[in-house]
Design a protein around this motif. Sequence first.
Motif, mmCIF file in Angstrom:
data_model
loop_
_atom_site.group_PDB
_atom_site.id
_atom_site.type_symbol
_atom_site.label_atom_id
_atom_site.label_comp_id
_atom_site.label_asym_id
_atom_site.label_seq_id
_atom_site.Cartn_x
_atom_site.Cartn_y
_atom_site.Cartn_z
ATOM 1 N N LEU A 74 12.888 21.771 53.540
ATOM 2 C CA LEU A 74 12.003 21.614 52.385
ATOM 3 C C LEU A 74 12.635 22.191 51.121
ATOM 4 O O LEU A 74 12.422 21.665 50.021
ATOM 5 N N VAL A 75 13.407 23.271 51.276
ATOM 6 C CA VAL A 75 14.130 23.802 50.106
ATOM 7 C C VAL A 75 15.124 22.765 49.584
ATOM 8 O O VAL A 75 15.260 22.556 48.369
ATOM 9 N N ASP A 76 15.838 22.080 50.506
ATOM 10 C CA ASP A 76 16.759 21.018 50.082
ATOM 11 C C ASP A 76 16.011 19.907 49.361
ATOM 12 O O ASP A 76 16.498 19.342 48.364
ATOM 13 N N VAL A 77 14.812 19.559 49.874
ATOM 14 C CA VAL A 77 14.027 18.506 49.227
ATOM 15 C C VAL A 77 13.658 18.918 47.808
ATOM 16 O O VAL A 77 13.778 18.123 46.857
ATOM 17 N N LEU A 78 13.202 20.183 47.646
ATOM 18 C CA LEU A 78 12.856 20.653 46.301
ATOM 19 C C LEU A 78 14.073 20.664 45.382
ATOM 20 O O LEU A 78 13.992 20.282 44.208
ATOM 21 N N LEU A 79 15.226 21.116 45.916
ATOM 22 C CA LEU A 79 16.438 21.123 45.092
ATOM 23 C C LEU A 79 16.825 19.713 44.686
ATOM 24 O O LEU A 79 17.269 19.478 43.551
ATOM 25 N N GLU A 80 16.651 18.747 45.605
ATOM 26 C CA GLU A 80 16.955 17.363 45.258
ATOM 27 C C GLU A 80 16.013 16.851 44.176
ATOM 28 O O GLU A 80 16.435 16.156 43.246
ATOM 29 N N GLU A 81 14.733 17.186 44.297
ATOM 30 C CA GLU A 81 13.777 16.749 43.281
ATOM 31 C C GLU A 81 14.105 17.372 41.927
ATOM 32 O O GLU A 81 14.080 16.696 40.888
ATOM 33 N N ILE A 82 14.413 18.683 41.941
ATOM 34 C CA ILE A 82 14.750 19.345 40.674
ATOM 35 C C ILE A 82 16.041 18.775 40.102
ATOM 36 O O ILE A 82 16.155 18.494 38.902
ATOM 37 N N GLY A 83 17.053 18.606 40.992
ATOM 38 C CA GLY A 83 18.331 18.068 40.524
ATOM 39 C C GLY A 83 18.199 16.661 39.994
ATOM 40 O O GLY A 83 18.811 16.302 38.968
ATOM 41 N N SER A 84 17.407 15.819 40.671
ATOM 42 C CA SER A 84 17.238 14.447 40.182
ATOM 43 C C SER A 84 16.533 14.434 38.832
ATOM 44 O O SER A 84 16.859 13.631 37.956
ATOM 45 N N GLY A 85 15.540 15.364 38.651
ATOM 46 C CA GLY A 85 14.878 15.446 37.351
ATOM 47 C C GLY A 85 15.836 15.862 36.243
ATOM 48 O O GLY A 85 15.803 15.319 35.130
ATOM 49 N N LEU A 86 16.712 16.834 36.552
ATOM 50 C CA LEU A 86 17.698 17.249 35.546
ATOM 51 C C LEU A 86 18.698 16.137 35.249
ATOM 52 O O LEU A 86 19.134 15.971 34.106
ATOM 53 N N LEU A 87 19.073 15.385 36.298
ATOM 54 C CA LEU A 87 20.005 14.270 36.070
ATOM 55 C C LEU A 87 19.398 13.215 35.156
ATOM 56 O O LEU A 87 20.087 12.647 34.305
ATOM 57 N N ARG A 88 18.106 12.943 35.343
ATOM 58 C CA ARG A 88 17.462 11.940 34.490
ATOM 59 C C ARG A 88 17.382 12.412 33.042
ATOM 60 O O ARG A 88 17.376 11.589 32.116
ATOM 61 N N GLU A 89 17.315 13.720 32.821
ATOM 62 C CA GLU A 89 17.228 14.231 31.454
ATOM 63 C C GLU A 89 18.577 14.266 30.762
ATOM 64 O O GLU A 89 18.645 14.237 29.534
ATOM 65 N N LYS A 90 19.659 14.354 31.525
ATOM 66 C CA LYS A 90 20.992 14.418 30.919
ATOM 67 C C LYS A 90 21.436 13.045 30.454
ATOM 68 O O LYS A 90 21.338 12.065 31.192
ATOM 69 N N ASP A 91 21.956 12.977 29.230
ATOM 70 C CA ASP A 91 22.540 11.740 28.716
ATOM 71 C C ASP A 91 24.060 11.735 28.844
ATOM 72 O O ASP A 91 24.676 10.664 28.889
ATOM 73 N N PHE A 92 24.652 12.929 28.902
ATOM 74 C CA PHE A 92 26.106 13.023 28.985
ATOM 75 C C PHE A 92 26.466 14.156 29.941
ATOM 76 O O PHE A 92 25.726 15.123 30.107
ATOM 77 N N PHE A 93 27.656 14.003 30.550
ATOM 78 C CA PHE A 93 28.223 15.047 31.396
ATOM 79 C C PHE A 93 29.448 15.625 30.702
ATOM 80 O O PHE A 93 30.258 14.864 30.146
ATOM 81 N N PRO A 94 29.629 16.950 30.734
ATOM 82 C CA PRO A 94 30.858 17.511 30.156
ATOM 83 C C PRO A 94 32.039 17.273 31.106
ATOM 84 O O PRO A 94 31.936 17.447 32.316
ATOM 85 N N GLY A 95 33.176 16.855 30.551
ATOM 86 C CA GLY A 95 34.363 16.635 31.368
ATOM 87 C C GLY A 95 34.896 17.939 31.945
ATOM 88 O O GLY A 95 34.810 19.000 31.320
ATOM 89 N N LEU A 96 35.462 17.868 33.145
ATOM 90 C CA LEU A 96 35.942 19.055 33.839
ATOM 91 C C LEU A 96 37.380 19.408 33.490
ATOM 92 O O LEU A 96 37.880 20.436 33.949
ATOM 93 N N GLY A 97 38.072 18.574 32.732
ATOM 94 C CA GLY A 97 39.439 18.869 32.353
ATOM 95 C C GLY A 97 40.453 18.236 33.298
ATOM 96 O O GLY A 97 40.132 17.360 34.119
ATOM 97 N N TYR A 98 41.693 18.728 33.194
ATOM 98 C CA TYR A 98 42.800 18.147 33.974
ATOM 99 C C TYR A 98 43.447 19.179 34.895
ATOM 100 O O TYR A 98 44.625 19.078 35.206
ATOM 101 N N GLY A 99 42.681 20.177 35.339
ATOM 102 C CA GLY A 99 43.247 21.198 36.222
ATOM 103 C C GLY A 99 43.602 20.635 37.589
ATOM 104 O O GLY A 99 43.114 19.575 38.024
ATOM 105 N N GLU A 100 44.460 21.363 38.298
ATOM 106 C CA GLU A 100 44.876 20.915 39.630
ATOM 107 C C GLU A 100 43.730 20.986 40.636
ATOM 108 O O GLU A 100 43.708 20.220 41.608
ATOM 109 N N ALA A 101 42.798 21.914 40.427
ATOM 110 C CA ALA A 101 41.672 22.028 41.358
ATOM 111 C C ALA A 101 40.639 20.928 41.162
ATOM 112 O O ALA A 101 39.770 20.737 42.014
#
Length: 712
Positions: free
Chosen positions: A403-430
């Motif tokens: 159920l914690v995973d379900v809540l995290l998925e619901e919260i994460g999906s809500g945050l994803l819908r609110e985001k219009d852009f993602f910040p790039g992670l760069g060109y590091g080896e990792a």
Amino acid sequence: MACQQSRYHSFSSASRLQPRPSGVTIDESFLTEDKSTQNRKLLQKRRTLTGQFSMGGHLSPWPTYTSGQTILQNRKPCSDDYQKRVGNCQQHPFRTAKPRYLEELENYLRKELLLLDLGTDSTQELRLQPYREIFEFFIEDFKTYKPLLSSIKNAYEGMLAHQREKIRALEPLKAKLVTVNEDCNERILAMKAEEKHEISLLKKEKMNLLKIIDKKNEEKISLQSEVTKLRKNLAEEYLHYLSERDARKILIADLNELRYQREDISLAQSPGIWGEDPVKLTMALKMTRQDLTRTQMELNTMKANFGDVVPRRDFEMQEKTNKDLQEQLDTLRASYEEVRKEHEILMQLHMSTLKERDQFFSELQEIQRTSTPRPDWTKCKDVVAGGPERWQMLAEGKNSDQLVDVLLEEIGSGLLREKDFFPGLGYGEAIPAFLRFDGLVENKKPSKKDVVNLLKDAWKERLAEEQKETFPDFFFNFLEHRFGPSDAMAWAYTIFENIKIFHSNEVMSQFYAVLMGKWSENVYVTQKETVAQLLKEMTNADSQNEGLLTMEQFNTVLKSTFPLKTEEQIQELMEAGGWHPSSSNADLLNYRSLFMEDEEGQSEPFVQKLWEQYMDEKDEYLQQLKQELGMELHEEVTLPKLRGALMTIDPSLDKQTVNTYVSQAFQLPESEMPEEGDEKEEGMVEILQTALERLQVIDIRRVGPREPEPAS
């Protein structure tokens, strides 16, 4: 001065506030009424008291104001010494005193607090009420500072209301904590009572065993005494027989002597003897005496040789008695040894029980110290999008962790819908190759169904033809081919963020694991091939091609497809497919429905159970490998030792498969693997934990049954 007198009289008459019947009752009613009623009553009181306290709207800037009026200190309106104080006021016109407004406010506050103190159940909340009223008077009279003072009052009132709500919310938790504490105490008491009962039973059993041991010891002592007595009787009988034998021999000798004498007398009296030759008689007598001497010597020899010999019948009887006693003694010894061993086992069991009890008690104390109340998951139904119906569908059959995973998925999906852009992670080896970008990336905001369909298409293209490139490179090339080079990076970030959040979705979680290198592609491919092979076997068993199988046929297909699974695992698969212990083997099963998927890629419980058993079997296989090596995780394992352990736990492995497993554990290409028995093998070492983690990535499973261990 007359003006001051008149103002003093009017103020004194106005300042006589009527005492309340009960300050506590008024304040409690004030707290329980709604907000509009409270504001209305407070406004009415303010109008009444403001007219009394405001001095006509003129405020004294005490203590700097000293020219126009003198305020009497500690005055009481309508008192007897009024004229005296007026006289004092006239005599000291320039004396500095508190403003009348301040004094009346202090008196009013003191009276209100006094009334509150008279109540027996006055609380801090009620004691704040007079201060609220005084502050309201200030706000109304100081027009210039009214906005600032009002904002200060609202801020404090808001904070008090917030703290009050938090206290109300924590009260059920406190009650629940008390209930849980009581339940735990009851459980501890029950466990103690049960332990006392078990200890009493064990003590009783111990006493019974001790009594049995004492009884056996007594029987042993009695038998030993009986054996001693029998030996004594045997010695007495032996002496008796010896005396009887000697007496018999003496009697025989006497009888022989008497016979010889009688013969001599008869010969002497016989008339025919005198006619015999005396020489012949002498020779006969001589020969007879020689025979007597020889017989006497033989008799003495026989006495010397067989003087201590008992009769055979007595010897056999005593031997039989001795044998019976020896058998009884051996039986008693065996019984005593068995009872002693059982007593030792019971003592060991008792000590282990005491240790387990102490361990469980310490664990219970630790759990009581660190445990927190279980969350009330029903609160989530009003927060999750879709209402109670959707939350009930999401929470059905899931534990707290899920159920914690379900809540995290619901919260994460809500945050994803609110985001219009993602910040790039760069060109590091990792950073993975398909996410190497600097800048902002657009969020395409696809639905969960669209992401699942896109991942399925990627798998179809990956499995359609042999791909030589790595899976992350293939994934980015697939996005470029599908959406074009300009949108490929945006879709890569969008899909990556989605599959990173939705752990409960099989398609997304498996794709994420393969994409990030946690699993190899063979794990996914082999599982899909296993499911397809099982469906094919069920289709072959369905001779009528109706899509139905009996439970007996279903069981047979599972056992033939998975010969290494235990009966418990087969039963788990049958129960996941819809079989129940109460149902008969003749019931029909729609086997095709077991392999269906919903629109979000979620498979049926039967396929999920297959996947869970596969992961459990892999973990068990690696655990057996670790136990066979008999090493700690931080120790180094050599290549020959790992190869030998694999062949021991799974003798059916072929050489190619063993080389594949070993090359994965040591991160060596199979072409560079040394031959078995080569000296290079001994020089290759790896940390055991690292080797097991690398083997966890690939598709490693048991090929054949393990050879049974020889019986000890």
